[in-house]
Design an enzyme around this catalytic site. Structure first.
Site, PDB file in Angstrom:
ATOM      1  N   CYS A  47       0.477  -1.220  -0.276  1.00 45.65           N
ATOM      2  CA  CYS A  47       0.304   0.351   0.127  1.00 45.65           C
ATOM      3  C   CYS A  47       1.115   1.112  -0.033  1.00 45.65           C
ATOM      4  O   CYS A  47       1.521   1.566  -0.750  1.00 45.65           O
ATOM      5  CB  CYS A  47      -1.025   0.102   1.105  1.00 45.65           C
ATOM      6  SG  CYS A  47      -2.069   0.482   0.938  1.00 45.65           S
ATOM      7  N   HIS A  85      -3.730  -5.708   1.014  1.00 41.20           N
ATOM      8  CA  HIS A  85      -2.828  -6.322   2.559  1.00 41.20           C
ATOM      9  C   HIS A  85      -3.178  -7.481   2.702  1.00 41.20           C
ATOM     10  O   HIS A  85      -4.185  -7.833   3.373  1.00 41.20           O
ATOM     11  CB  HIS A  85      -3.156  -5.198   3.332  1.00 41.20           C
ATOM     12  CG  HIS A  85      -3.272  -3.575   2.867  1.00 41.20           C
ATOM     13  ND1 HIS A  85      -2.258  -3.228   3.552  1.00 41.20           N
ATOM     14  CD2 HIS A  85      -4.183  -2.947   2.610  1.00 41.20           C
ATOM     15  CE1 HIS A  85      -2.644  -1.645   3.229  1.00 41.20           C
ATOM     16  NE2 HIS A  85      -3.437  -1.385   3.437  1.00 41.20           N
ATOM     17  N   GLU A 131      -1.439  -9.010   5.118  1.00 37.46           N
ATOM     18  CA  GLU A 131      -1.830  -8.802   6.177  1.00 37.46           C
ATOM     19  C   GLU A 131      -2.872  -9.329   7.175  1.00 37.46           C
ATOM     20  O   GLU A 131      -2.722  -9.028   7.947  1.00 37.46           O
ATOM     21  CB  GLU A 131      -0.524  -8.063   7.078  1.00 37.46           C
ATOM     22  CG  GLU A 131      -0.554  -6.191   7.466  1.00 37.46           C
ATOM     23  CD  GLU A 131      -0.778  -5.964   6.045  1.00 37.46           C
ATOM     24  OE1 GLU A 131      -0.460  -6.627   4.698  1.00 37.46           O
ATOM     25  OE2 GLU A 131      -1.016  -4.410   5.726  1.00 37.46           O
TER      26      GLU A 131
END
Lengths: 732, 232
Positions: free
Chosen positions: B86, B203, B205
């Protein structure tokens, strides 16, 4: 002579009587700086002068309450040495004038209220009310407010996890932007605002002070007229990047032992923070205003004290900690200045250019602030509307009525809004926006906080007492529907001009109903905010006591459900009694174009009994989905559960003693829908509790099928539900 | 395996990536402050998401001049794997480790939602646990994810199999409807020439934990651990 004329007094929003009281406290005429300080401290926004009398009637205590109203935010114990700190606050007037910055700084302000107490904010919520979708300003305001809320929270990296949005013509000239922040702290690391320690340094940190927002608090304490757009310069400008640095710097300093007291500079800036801190500590404060970091030249003491520049904090430090604290703030590239000392004089003494420019006794400035028991009139009761009367002239099938409701402004999907909010950052969003309540895991544990905001203003205007009860009960129900034990609320009381007895009557009525519900449900108020004068040219908003509720889920893996159906061939069970109450329902408003009748009565004992039963079912693992019934009633709730889980349902014949449309769309309270693999086990769990339960259908397929043979594919229902808001916003 | 996460003023996904790395690695990554040029020796460098410097100039433009970034560029050129997510992807384009630029989303709005990605380059240290053509669900959350580069660059990225992820339909078709932000060629993530630098807008994660609704992101971190364990 100080040169204060009656015109200057009036411009500062003080009445002649109030000004006489200022002179009595001072012993002489105030100078302009002193007058300015009195005027903001005694504004409705800061002094709660019209509402204080009534707010005292709200229950604020429970064994788990660590700190109730009066501090920057409320604090409750959530076990394992952790505390939840939360509050909701309005930014209505600025958001109408400049929606992006008004909403953004509303979020920034409420975030500071929470982290100034030592909490890391973990979630933002909001409660938004806009005017009629047809009003020429509504689209612009929706777009600006949503972008502003997102712009601030997204940049800060705090997830915005839900809220509510309504449309009603009464908000055409006064939108409501109520922002809520929830944070988590260690119970032994909570910071309060009472200044202490004579001689201790008073430190200013954060952004520099500019000329923005002067008189913001005063603006928020008056009605709008047709020239309200001219008040744009009183709207502050937000800088979420600086606030992010301020958050990290404050939390880093809070991990040490250096802070005696801390308070954010919100409404009325340096004035209210310094006065409140010294008043709470029973001490005095002396500032050298020449040391205040400013971003413009030649700012006067008046401007420095009244500025509402954002992203600033005031702290009292332990002596000798200044260098260590300064190093932390310099690492985060923030201003840090020792601007004064705590004194034993109980006076606010301000110096500029070596001269004393203000000297006010602090205790009377706070204690003798006006408090009014304004005249009020009880809201006259609305006539009862029977289901048969309500249904006159309405001949849609339940399936058609459902499609119309699901595509209506107040019930359509809010995805367009919450997809503009980062609702996943921080990695603990267990239930995302769109359900009954958002659920946020307490970081590093399996415990979670459930959070909701609720209010049904069309009920409140018809019967403020019932509306007040309902707002609290619905918040309690939404938390319960996730499996959470509801713990406490924050309230944001949005009303019209309190100088009108009928408005004060709405306020008094809502408080009465809220207090009853809080007591009956063990759901105390721990923080809140009042926004009055939400009127334009004499037209008031609907009474809107927005409730922000917080509850605790003991284990997200075993004691929580969400609202979507999870499997086919399960029984759908309705819990709670259905009378088919259509008065003030969304069905009546959307399909009958009528806002009539009484709101549904709230039976608090039934709320408690049914809710406790539902929570126990969830805790035992007996149900796979749960949803509370509210706007739109039973069939809307079924549709929402089906859409959320992409699993259809086949519904049973309605009972014969209630008109079918009243059965499907009545808004009777204290009801939940659950899905369960075995209705028999659930019915036997009822035991002696006398909770009404009734199997109303079975999950499966990709269609909602009614017993009358009508059916709606979920894909069709989903598209009308999803399309209204994006299509509305895309139109010009 | 030892990882470092670069923390800039305004980073806000640093803790999220820390949690995901800890889960796969079994040890905490080094959280390295941007102002310290003295980066310890590590096997993986992650530039996390957020709004470094508020993104007030241009997303990632100021953080790209942080003292530590020069060192990150040196390490990348020496072959150390660097992952930018990002805002981290934006910083990697601004500092020249990756070509192109991330422009404002075509819809002019911030977008946060789960999205389908097609893995188009599974032969890297980052993507080795996926297979080519696999469709994974990963969240996006950005205002400036509209990838742009000149035609030669796009052709080179495509021809050299350096487009790691593309936005796609649930069935894997790369279509305009599946493109959330207007990115050229539906690009969600790209590699450098040596394939040791990956920049991606989604993302991973955020979906590496069942309680959060999915784990399609986790194989990226597990795969990195497997590949880099030997080096540790």
């Amino acid at each position: 002579m100080s040169g204060i004329t009656p015109e200057i007094v009036a411009e500062h929003g003080l009445t002649p009587d109030e000004y006489d009281r200022v002179i009595a406290i001072m012993g002489h005429e105030p100078n302009l700086t002193e007058l300015g300080i009195f005027s903001v401290m005694w504004s409705e926004h800061c002094s709660y002068k019209s509402s204080k009398f009534w707010l005292k009637k709200l229950p604020t205590e429970a064994p788990w309450v660590i700190c109730g109203p009066g501090e920057n935010a409320g604090v409750i114990d959530i076990g394992d040495g952790k505390a939840c700190i939360f509050k909701m606050e309005s930014h209505n007037h600025p958001s109408f004038i400049e929606p992006y910055q008004g909403a953004a700084t509303g979020v920034g302000g409420i975030l500071r209220d929470v982290f100034t107490m030592g909490a890391r904010p973990v979630a933002n919520m909001n409660a938004l009310r806009f005017g009629s979708p047809d009003h020429p300003k509504t689209r612009h305001l929706v777009g600006g407010v949503v972008a502003g809320i997102g712009g601030y929270g997204n940049s800060m990296g705090i997830p915005t996890v839900g809220g509510e949005t309504n449309f009603d013509p009464s908000y055409n000239g006064n939108i409501l932007v109520n922002a809520m922040t929830v944070g988590v702290a260690d119970t032994d690391k909570i910071f309060y605002s009472a200044a202490a320690g004579i001689g201790n340094p008073v430190v200013y940190v954060g952004s520099k002070t500019g000329r923005d927002g002067i008189h913001g608090a005063t603006m928020a304490s008056a009605e709008f007229d047709n020239d309200s757009d001219e008040k744009r310069p009183t709207v502050q400008v937000g800088d979420p990047f600086t606030e992010k640095l301020l958050l990290e710097a404050c939390l880093e300093l809070m991990a040490t032992d250096a802070i005696v007291a801390i308070q954010d500079m919100g409404a009325a800036g340096l004035t209210s923070s310094s006065v409140e801190m010294s008043d709470k500590g029973g001490v005095g404060i002396e500032f050298d205003l020449d040391l205040v970091p400013v971003r413009e030249d030649a700012m006067t003491p008046y401007e420095i004290m009244l500025s509402e520049s954002q992203e600033r904090m005031l702290m009292v430090l332990k002596p000798g900690c200044e260098d260590m604290a300064q190093a932390i703030f310099e690492k985060w590239e923030l201003d840090f200045a020792v601007i004064g000392r705590v004194t034993d004089s109980n006076r606010l003494v301000l110096k500029s250019g070596g001269e004393v420019v203000c000297n006010i006794p602090i205790s009377p400035l706070v204690a003798e602030a006006p408090e009014y028991e304004r005249p009020w009139e009880r809201t006259p009761p609305s006539p009862f509307l029977s289901a048969a009367d309500a249904l006159e002239g309405i001949d849609q099938s339940p399936a058609d009525a459902l499609s119309a409701l699901m595509a209506s402004p107040d019930l359509c999907s809010r995805r367009w809004i919450w997809e503009q909010y980062d609702h996943m950052v921080m990695g603990d969003t267990v239930q995302r926006p769109g359900g009954d309540a958002a659920v946020i895991r307490v970081h590093g544990t399996d415990r979670s906080l459930a959070i909701t905001t609720d209010c049904t203003p069309r009920y409140c205007v018809a019967d403020p007492v019932e509306g007040g009860r309902q707002a609290v009960a619905e918040a309690w129900r939404n938390l319960t529907a996730t499996g959470a034990k509801p713990l406490a609320i924050t309230d944001n009381m949005n009303f019209g001009n309190p100088e009108r007895p009928e408005i004060m009557g709405q306020f008094a009525g809502c408080i009465e109903g809220m207090a009853e519900a809080c007591l009956a449900l063990d759901f105390p108020v721990v923080s809140g905010n009042v926004s009055l004068y939400n009127e334009t040219s004499g037209t008031s908003i609907l009474p809107t006591p927005a409730i922000g509720g917080v509850g605790l889920v003991e284990d997200v893996n075993t004691k929580m459900v969400s609202s979507g159906f999870t499997a086919a061939d399960e029984d759908i069970v309705l819990i709670g009694e259905t009378a088919g109450h259509l008065g003030r329902s969304l069905f009546l408003r959307q399909l009958g174009d009528r806002d009539e009748g009484q709101p549904p009565p709230v039976d608090l004992a039934a709320e408690r009994r049914n809710g406790d039963f539902v929570r126990s079912l969830i805790g035992m693992g007996s149900v796979t989905a749960c949803h509370d019934l509210s706007d739109g009633g039973l069939l809307v709730a079924i549709a929402e559960m089906a859409l959320a889980g992409s699993v259809g349902a086949e519904l049973c014949e309605p009972p014969t003693d209630i008109p079918p449309l009243a059965w499907w769309f009545g808004e009777d309270q204290a009801r939940y829908l659950v899905a369960t693999p075995s209705a028999e086990a659930l019915v036997s769990a009822v035991g002696h509790t006398s909770v009404p339960v009734c199997v109303i259908g079975r999950t499966g397929g990709t269609v909602l099928t009614m017993a009358d043979g009508n059916s709606i594919p979920l894909s069709d229902l989903g598209s009308v539900h999803e399309n209204w808001l994006p299509h509305y916003m895309a139109a010009s | 395996m030892k990882a470092a996460v670069i923390v800039s003023p305004g980073s806000n996904c640093d803790r999220d990536i820390q949690v995901a790395l800890r889960q796969s690695v079994g040890a905490d990554p080094v959280m390295h402050w941007h102002g310290d040029p003295d980066l310890p020796g590590v096997d993986l460098i992650v530039v996390p998401g957020g709004f470094s410097y508020g993104d007030y100039l241009r997303a990632g433009a100021m953080a790209a001049h942080s003292p530590v970034i020069r060192e990150v560029v040196d390490r990348a050129n020496r072959g150390v794997p660097v992952l930018g997510i990002c805002n981290g992807f934006q910083i990697l384009t601004e500092c020249g480790l990756l070509p192109g630029v991330l422009m404002r989303n075509a819809g002019l709005k911030f977008i946060c939602r789960d999205i389908d990605l097609r893995v188009d380059a599974a032969n890297t240290v980052f993507t080795r646990s996926y297979v080519d053509g696999q469709i994974i669900r990963i969240p996006i959350a950005h205002n400036e994810g509209n990838y742009f580069a000149d035609e030669d660059t796009l052709n080179r990225l495509d021809g050299d199999n350096r487009i790691a992820f593309r936005y796609c339909s649930p069935r894997g078709e790369v279509t305009a409807e599946a493109n959330p932000n207007g990115a050229a060629l539906n690009i969600a993530g790209i590699l450098n020439e040596k394939r040791n630098v990956l920049g991606m807008m989604p993302h991973p994660e955020r979906l590496a934990d069942d309680a959060l609704g999915g784990t399609d992101g986790r194989p990226m971190f597990d795969g990195l651990v497997e590949a880099l364990a030997a080096a540790a």
